[in-house]
Scaffold this active site. Structure first.
Site, PDB file in Angstrom:
ATOM      1  N   GLN A   1     -11.795  -1.697  -4.973  1.00 39.35           N
ATOM      2  CA  GLN A   1     -11.035  -2.343  -6.045  1.00 39.35           C
ATOM      3  C   GLN A   1     -11.935  -3.021  -7.078  1.00 39.35           C
ATOM      4  OE1 GLN A   1      -7.938  -1.916  -6.559  1.00 39.35           O
ATOM      5  NE2 GLN A   1      -7.197  -1.164  -4.573  1.00 39.35           N
TER       6      GLN A   1
ATOM      7  N   CYS B   1      -0.337   0.905   1.662  1.00 34.58           N
ATOM      8  CA  CYS B   1      -0.552   1.575   2.945  1.00 34.58           C
ATOM      9  C   CYS B   1       0.358   1.031   4.027  1.00 34.58           C
ATOM     10  CB  CYS B   1      -2.007   1.410   3.389  1.00 34.58           C
ATOM     11  SG  CYS B   1      -3.111   2.473   2.457  1.00 34.58           S
TER      12      CYS B   1
END
Lengths: 389, 376
Positions: free
Chosen positions: B179, B323
């Protein structure tokens, strides 16, 4: 207050009247390398070169790494430049070097003061700063004989400098201060090392490489170009000369005895190289030949090869063992590229039983069976030029 | 046009990436391992892409290995490092806020008998002292992420790793930088990480490709064995189209990193101020967070319900980590967010393609949801 790089120069400081020229070449080389990284102020004083970044976000690690590869420099230091005030110096030294000071067990302070107007003497600075460090880092002790860490303070005209890491520089003398020579660059381990060693003595390199498509591949050529590119880190700009050798190789195969293929091939390469060197005013050739490493490099073979040259051939690795050459190759980061498995000129048309101790007269008469001269001129005429650096 | 605020999950491929992808699908389709010119062409595409990715983190092209994505990069880093060093020790340090692709491999290793310590966070930051104290001579790997994907928290990895490397030079440090890559400036040497994981589809590349930075001299064992590609660390015919697209995405992302950061910071500030004006909305972020990711809770409305409500209006957000698929967020729990806030947590994440208008629509959508949806 900012992070700067200090460069100390060794051998060239001994050169007396030549010192100026060497310094100018050195600074020019430094400027060229730093130009790719950012904008810097470069000044010199008393065998030290000071490099200060102009912008805050300049990549100092890249600059440091580049300076470690400049010939002519003996020591490279990353330092903090601060105001010449003892309180500031001591406060900043504690802060800047806190990682090292908390991880080492023993230290000492070494001070050099070239600004005689500064109110404290070197020993006093060392002593007082040593005391302040002891106050701030309870786990560290002073050891003036064999300290793990040495804190260096330099008080100069413009500023004071604080550093602890003295990195060994590349040594040698500035590239360009010894003239120009032509390196025969194959894709192997030895020739880049040979080039590096001569560049270290101040020689500006041109590199000549022979290709024989389709017997040799484009990948092999690109590998050598990448080697050349890698060498630029140490050797500054290199003019790369590509010679098409297919016809000459084929004619050697057709007209010469098999056992002499390699030796005659190498003689042809030297002839082309000498012609190019003549055109470009390169006063010597450089090869990666070493004695007894391969069949074509016995004393008599080298003597045969040498015979066609009209100028000195430097063979800097001639007395080195293979593992010594490999060590250097790894150090200059050419090893991984060199061991990539692409054919180069010499391995094609390899004789099954090479003549290891050829007599010069035998070689000359074998060669005379075909007129190679026009092919050599043709090869020189069709040379391709590229520049790396 | 959708209001797409789920960029931490995946991003829209940029034009340059698609161009490169297309070029390699239609004209440059040789196998890079082939000896002929068509193979060489493909290999050149890979080399160029490799350089762009290396440049983006101040590394050399020889430090980059391509994988099928960040999950594989994380697996390769963790299993690779541990397997190469298991003779030296059996302790692994990680944090309790890692992505499943780090968390899972390490859990598995724990089952295999490794001693695993998971460091907690305090006020959104990894407890540095606890981590450093946990490392000893038997520790072979430390794995910690740079920017958390659920609430954007930035971790002081460079500081921690630098100290650890000085004390334990043979310790392997791994950072999941998925990220952070091309979002905040990263320099591999400054990060003091031996292994760094990166992903293409988070930076406007295409899904199915990632990379692992491996510092020179660091040895890890491969997970695949085969034809020798990627220096034998990750054999298999390279996906030239995906790699070429990744290279372009990295080139652009790195060149515009400051520009994009400034722009997204504005969006982030605006979103924050607008959210703070709403009643019953609490922010789940800490002081040091990436402007690209925001996490907040709308009191009394379960995440998934708000998500679907917004979706009907063409606004796409995430309910915590993509997720997780509906399970309670282990990571938000680790951050100390209280249960009810976790149940109603929404993650929004920006890209250079978002606008202020997107945020206005989001806010209006949330307000509407607060009015119309039944509270739990």
């Amino acid at each position: 207050m900012k992070e700067v790089i200090l460069l100390k120069y060794g051998e060239i400081a001994l050169k007396g009247l030549n010192k100026r020229t060497f310094e100018d070449i050195l600074i020019r080389n430094i400027r060229r390398k730093l130009g790719e990284i950012g904008e810097f102020d470069i000044t010199k004083a008393q065998s030290t070169i000071y490099i200060e970044p102009i912008n805050d976000d300049t990549d100092m690690d890249a600059a440091l790494s580049a300076m470690e590869k400049v010939f002519g420099i003996s020591v490279v230091c990353k330092a903090l430049s601060v105001e010449k005030d003892f309180d500031i110096i001591s406060k900043e030294a504690v802060r800047y070097l806190s990682d090292s000071l908390s991880c080492n067990d023993t230290f000492k302070v070494e001070t050099k003061r070239s600004d005689k107007a500064f109110p404290m003497m070197s020993m006093e600075i060392s002593r007082r700063l040593g005391g302040i460090i002891l106050d701030n880092f309870p786990n560290i002790k002073v050891d003036v004989h064999n300290p793990e860490l040495t804190v260096f303070i330099e008080v100069r005209e413009v500023a004071a400098y604080i550093y602890a890491d003295r990195i060994t520089g590349a040594g040698g003398i500035p590239v360009g201060s010894s003239g120009k020579a032509l390196l025969l660059l194959s894709g192997g381990i030895d020739s880049p090392v040979a080039g590096y060693m001569m560049a270290k003595r101040g020689i500006r390199l041109s590199a000549i490489h022979f290709v024989s498509p389709p017997y040799t591949s484009m990948r092999a050529q690109e590998k050598v170009e990448r080697l050349c590119d890698k060498m630029v880190d140490y050797c500054q700009g290199i003019e790369f000369i590509l010679i098409h050798f297919t016809e000459i190789q084929e004619q050697i195969k057709r007209h010469c005895p098999e056992e002499l293929f390699t030796i005659i091939l190498r003689r042809m390469m030297m002839r082309v190289a000498c012609k190019i060197a003549q055109e470009k005013d390169l006063l010597a050739l450089i090869t990666g030949e070493s004695v007894a490493q391969v069949a074509s490099q016995t004393l008599s073979a080298i003597a045969c090869t040498d015979n066609v040259c009209d100028r000195p051939v430097f063979r800097p690795v001639v007395g080195m063992d293979k593992n010594e050459i490999v060590d250097i190759s790894r150090k200059i980061d050419t090893y991984d590229i060199s061991i990539e498995p692409y054919e180069d000129c010499c391995t094609v048309f390899t004789p099954r039983h090479p003549r290891t101790n050829p007599k010069l007269s035998y070689v000359e008469s074998a060669e005379a069976k075909f007129d190679f001269e026009p092919l050599i001129d043709e090869a020189v005429k069709n040379a391709e030029y590229k520049f790396f650096g | 046009m959708p209001v797409y605020l789920d960029n931490a999950a995946t991003t829209k491929p940029c034009d340059e990436a698609i161009l490169a992808l297309n070029r390699c699908l239609t004209t440059i389709y040789g196998n890079p391992s082939s000896l002929h010119a068509m193979g060489l062409e493909s290999e050149r595409e890979i080399s160029a892409a490799r350089r762009h990715i290396a440049n983006a983190i101040g590394a050399d092209y020889s430090n980059i290995v391509f994988t099928s994505g960040a999950t594989e990069s994380n697996n390769l880093a963790i299993f690779g490092a541990v397997n190469a060093n298991k003779r030296r020790g059996n302790k692994i340090i990680t944090t309790d806020i890692e992505h499943p692709s780090v968390h899972s491999p390490i859990n598995y290793l724990e089952e295999c008998g490794y001693n695993v310590v998971r460091i907690r966070t305090v006020d959104g930051r990894i407890d540095e002292e606890e981590l450093i104290d946990a490392v000893d001579e038997k520790t072979i790997l430390v794995s910690a992420m740079l920017i958390n994907n659920e609430n954007g928290s930035i971790q002081p990895i460079d500081k921690i790793f630098r100290l650890l490397k000085r004390r334990y030079p043979r310790l392997i440090t791994h950072c999941d930088a998925v990220q952070a890559f091309c979002k905040i400036p990263i320099k591999a040497s400054a990060l003091c990480a031996d292994l760094i994981s990166m992903s293409a589809h988070k930076i406007h590349g295409v899904k199915g490709i990632g990379a692992l930075y491996i510092k020179k001299g660091v040895r890890i064992l491969p997970m695949f064995h085969g034809g020798g590609q990627e220096g034998d660390l990750r054999p298999g015919t390279e996906s030239v189209p995906l790699i070429a697209a990744f290279g372009e995405a990295a080139r652009i992302g790195s060149a515009k990193i400051h520009e994009n950061y400034a722009y997204v910071s504005e969006l982030s500030s605006y979103a924050k101020s607008q959210l703070q004006k709403l009643d019953d909305v609490s922010l789940n972020m800490f002081e040091e967070h990436s402007p690209y990711i925001m996490n907040f809770s709308v009191k009394g409305i379960r995440s998934e319900i708000m998500l679907h409500f917004l979706e009907e209006k063409g606004i796409f957000v995430s309910s915590g980590s993509a997720c997780a698929k509906g399970k309670k967020s282990r990571v938000l729990e680790a951050f100390g967010i209280e249960d009810r806030a976790i149940d109603s947590a929404i993650r929004i994440s920006f890209s250079k393609y978002n606008t202020m208008q997107d945020i206005d629509e989001l806010i209006s959508g949330i307000k509407d949801g607060q009015n119309r949806l039944l509270r739990s």
